[in-house]
Design a protein around this motif. Structure first.
Motif, PDB file in Angstrom:
ATOM      1  N   HIS A   1      22.647  20.497   8.165  1.00  0.00           N
ATOM      2  CA  HIS A   1      21.338  18.893   8.595  1.00  0.00           C
ATOM      3  C   HIS A   1      22.157  17.608   9.516  1.00  0.00           C
ATOM      4  CE1 HIS A   1      17.669  17.462   8.695  1.00  0.00           C
ATOM      5  NE2 HIS A   1      18.035  16.599   8.528  1.00  0.00           N
TER       6      HIS A   1
ATOM      7  N   SER B   1      13.423  13.723  10.340  1.00  0.00           N
ATOM      8  CA  SER B   1      14.486  14.160  11.223  1.00  0.00           C
ATOM      9  C   SER B   1      14.336  15.792  10.654  1.00  0.00           C
ATOM     10  CB  SER B   1      16.064  13.979   9.923  1.00  0.00           C
ATOM     11  OG  SER B   1      15.719  14.482   8.366  1.00  0.00           O
ATOM     12  N   GLY B   2      13.448  15.941   9.783  1.00  0.00           N
ATOM     13  CA  GLY B   2      13.346  17.624  10.442  1.00  0.00           C
ATOM     14  C   GLY B   2      14.340  18.885   9.526  1.00  0.00           C
ATOM     15  N   ARG B   3      14.045  18.055   8.801  1.00  0.00           N
ATOM     16  CA  ARG B   3      15.216  18.942   7.505  1.00  0.00           C
ATOM     17  C   ARG B   3      14.195  19.784   7.212  1.00  0.00           C
ATOM     18  NH1 ARG B   3      18.850  15.726   3.116  1.00  0.00           N
ATOM     19  NH2 ARG B   3      19.802  18.988   2.246  1.00  0.00           N
TER      20      ARG B   3
ATOM     21  N   ARG C   1      23.030  18.873  12.966  1.00  0.00           N
ATOM     22  CA  ARG C   1      21.433  18.743  13.665  1.00  0.00           C
ATOM     23  C   ARG C   1      21.256  17.529  13.999  1.00  0.00           C
ATOM     24  NH1 ARG C   1      18.543  23.664  12.091  1.00  0.00           N
ATOM     25  NH2 ARG C   1      17.640  23.232  13.966  1.00  0.00           N
ATOM     26  N   THR C   2      21.256  16.287  13.272  1.00  0.00           N
ATOM     27  CA  THR C   2      20.761  14.428  13.428  1.00  0.00           C
ATOM     28  C   THR C   2      21.345  14.563  13.561  1.00  0.00           C
ATOM     29  OG1 THR C   2      21.532  14.105  10.899  1.00  0.00           O
ATOM     30  CG2 THR C   2      20.011  14.699  10.268  1.00  0.00           C
TER      31      THR C   2
ATOM     32  N   THR D   1      15.386  20.207  14.937  1.00  0.00           N
ATOM     33  CA  THR D   1      16.313  18.734  14.378  1.00  0.00           C
ATOM     34  C   THR D   1      16.792  17.507  15.064  1.00  0.00           C
ATOM     35  OG1 THR D   1      16.593  19.349  12.510  1.00  0.00           O
ATOM     36  CG2 THR D   1      17.905  18.159  12.345  1.00  0.00           C
TER      37      THR D   1
END
Lengths: 253, 446
Positions: free
Chosen positions: B390, A48-50, B393-394, A72
């Motif tokens: 986050h 997810s690009g956390r 954005r996910t 993300t």
């Protein structure tokens, strides 16, 4: 769909993934199981690009594109969806506003017209019903005051609205009673088709009775140490992970 | 500031309200003897009012009231600024401190038992009531600017709701500024008297009307008799050149209930001193507030909840988003007197800083002399939550939009609790616009 090659990833200088390889073709359902601390959730976060999850080496290709080059939100717009193990509560922001923003962003990326609010509402209501959440949950703050089961069903509702290509379910079954488990599984099964793939991260074989995987992988110490079909999950349920981990260590030695 | 005191005292000759002359001249003596606050005084430690001294505000508007909105197009523009869609209020409009009769409307919708009138138009019975109550809820020595207000009074608003009377129609009091050649000073005054078992809603509305350099010195007194209920709003939306010092002083008799909501968009300085005195058992107040300064603006809320008797409750929550080089001050005092046993008092202040140069000085202050009370307080200063960012954005939401959605959510929690949905609907666009200009980023929250 997704190709992970020799992936090494770390969190705060601690190496978690140590050479992960995974190939997923369109329409497949892959279950990832494994002991605590083996890197299951980390895999989801890295995909997810956390922030804070650093990829040290290796590659991830998603539908022919380099996933690691994307932000993300770009990953999400390209069709990657992560259902969180612990969905975040955001009071003051309604579920509906949040989902409209998300659906608009994804549609814009696909070059589609934004949905007008009436059509969106209709769609949202349908999805809300599909996961057995009362309609007024759309108006409530995102996950605000939701029970564990309601949060997980809300994740599935978001997934249904966004219609992603690759869905990663991070321990979506944890904290669910049997009825809620059935609702979540029905939601996932309704989305299964030849173009959509799933990664189901779980501790328990039980979920896999409802969502039948094509492949089961055992993750241990940051690598997949065994892969098989759904019967592997049953075997794990019976024997635990110990025998596999020991065999792997001996093999390495 | 001594020079300022003298000059301010000479701004208006005493006299327009002859029946109040005793009250006004007494206040003038107090003002002349007052030491104006400076940063060595704890209550003004973080608040800089030098701009007041340097701002050359000490002039009266040459045009005010009806004279300031003489043309039809002025009228239409002004009405549009005042309007809160769906509120269906009775409206009194003041322009540069004077009542504008042609824009004030709806008085016929007030039920019997409700008197709403400006000081200049009162009859002798009303004047007697005003003389009995005016100034009774406030301590001039602690709040010197209230003495300036009293000494310079040219008009004010008096609301009286009789015993057992329920006034469903909200009463909206609008204070506008019209363009003048020089900076001006305006004294704003409101006296609300609710008799036993009565109910009312009062909206003090200070819209952004013209970018005028003005110093508004406001005093509002809210007197709630036994079991009276008041919804009170004070909405400070004035433009960035505004210098506003406001005081709201409430006194609650037994069983009275005050529900207040405060809002301040930033300007040179907006300071509100809010004092709620619980004088009778079973009284309750809810006080919520929001502040959103940006640029070099400054907003200051000083609240003081006095629990003087047993079995009273208070619940206070203020939130702020401070951007750029702006500064906000929140001082929340709860004072529980020795005899005020079984008090339940809560206070929370949460702040979001969106820039490295933004400043918040927050201070919860508890002074408790009773031993059987529950008193909770908390203050937080934070940036946007990474996990929530986050999460958004996910789902494909851009980082820029996610940050707007989260900031808005932070304040919207309190807006959602506002009793009148029409006011919440009216405020949301101002709030959203106050921290983001790009409309594509606010389209999903409005």
């Amino acid at each position: 769909m997704l190709s992970i090659k020799d992936l090494h990833a770390s969190v705060e200088d601690k190496q978690i993934l140590k050479g992960l390889n995974l190939e997923i073709k369109p329409g497949e359902v892959h279950a990832i199981m494994g002991p605590n601390g083996s890197g299951k959730s980390t895999t989801g976060h890295v995909l997810s690009g956390r922030e804070g999850y650093n990829v040290d080496s290796g590659s991830i290709v998603f539908n022919g594109k380099d996933l690691l080059e994307m932000d993300t939100e770009e990953r999400a717009r390209e069709g990657l969806f992560l259902a969180f193990q612990y969905p975040v509560e955001i009071p003051g922001v309604s579920n509906m506003e949040f989902m409209k923003a998300a659906v608009d962003a994804v549609r814009e990326h696909r070059g589609e017209e934004p949905l007008d609010s009436v059509s969106f509402m209709k769609k949202a209501r349908e999805r809300c019903k599909a996961v057995n959440l009362p309609i007024d949950f759309l108006k409530r703050g995102v996950n605000e005051g939701f029970s564990g089961g309601e949060k997980k069903r809300n994740e599935i509702m978001q997934m249904m609205l966004l219609e992603p290509k690759l869905c990663i379910l991070d321990e979506t079954d944890s904290g669910l009673d049997i009825d809620a488990l059935q609702v979540v599984a029905d939601g996932v099964n309704a989305l299964r088709d030849s173009g959509r793939s799933f990664i189901v991260v779980t501790h328990y074989q039980r979920l896999l009775n409802y969502i039948e995987p094509d492949y089961v992988h055992v993750l241990s110490d940051g690598r997949i140490i065994k892969s098989g079909d759904k019967s592997l999950a049953l075997e794990l349920e019976e024997k635990g992970y110990g025998w596999l981990v020991t065999a792997d260590e001996e093999g390495v030695a | 500031m001594a020079e300022f005191v003298k000059q301010a005292a000479q701004l208006t000759a005493l006299g327009p309200l002859t029946w109040l002359s005793e009250f006004c001249s007494e206040a003038q003596q107090q003002w002349l003897g007052a030491t104006l606050p400076n940063r060595k005084v704890e209550n003004w430690k973080y608040t800089n009012i030098r701009a007041l001294e340097q701002g050359d505000y000490l002039n009266l508007a040459t045009k005010a009231g009806d004279a300031a909105v003489s043309t039809e197009s002025d009228c239409q523009k002004t009405v549009a600024i005042c309007d809160i869609a769906g509120l269906d209020s009775v409206r009194m409009v003041f322009v540069n401190g004077e009542l504008c009769e042609r824009l004030s409307e709806g008085f016929d919708r007030l039920p019997a038992g409700v008197q709403l009138v400006n000081f200049a138009k009162t009859n002798s019975a009303q004047q007697d009531l005003i003389k009995r109550h005016l100034g009774s809820a406030l301590d001039t020595t602690k709040h010197p600017f209230t003495a300036l207000n009293a000494s310079q009074l040219v008009d004010g608003v008096f609301l009286h709701v009789g015993k057992n009377t329920v006034c469903e129609t909200p009463i909206q009091i609008v204070h506008l500024q019209a363009t003048t050649d020089q900076a001006i000073t305006i004294q704003q005054r409101l006296l609300v008297v609710l008799e036993p078992n009565s109910q009312a809603t009062v909206v003090e509305h200070f819209p952004d009307s013209a970018n005028v350099k003005a110093f508004t010195n406001g005093v509002t007194e809210l007197l709630l008799a036994e079991n009276a209920q008041l919804n009170h709003y004070r909405l400070n939306l004035e433009g960035d050149q505004t210098f506003h010092l406001g005081g709201v002083h409430a006194r609650l008799a037994a069983g009275a209930n005050l529900n207040s909501f405060y809002l301040a968009l930033g300007s040179v300085l907006k300071r509100n001193d809010v004092v709620v005195y619980h004088a009778g058992s079973g009284a309750h107040c809810d006080i919520n507030g929001l502040y959103l300064p940006r640029g070099n603006e400054q907003v200051d809320y000083h609240t003081c909840i006095e629990h003087a008797v047993p079995h009273c409750t208070s619940d206070e929550s203020f939130r702020g988003i401070i951007a750029d080089s702006a500064k906000a001050i929140f001082n929340g005092r709860i004072h529980i007197h020795r005899q005020a046993q079984k008090t339940l008092a809560q206070m929370s202040n949460k702040n979001l800083l969106t820039s490295n140069k933004a400043e918040i000085d927050t201070k919860p202050e508890l002074e408790i002399y009773a031993d059987d009370v529950q008193c909770a307080h908390g203050a937080t200063i934070a940036q946007l939550d990474d996990t929530a960012m986050h999460y958004l954005r996910t789902r494909g939401v851009s980082a820029a939009e996610a940050s707007v959605i989260l900031s808005f959510g932070f304040i919207n929690e309190l807006v959602n609790d506002v009793k009148h949905e029409a006011i919440a609907r009216y405020l949301r666009p101002f709030l959203a616009k106050s921290f983001v200009k790009d409309e594509t980023l606010t389209r999903h929250i409005l």
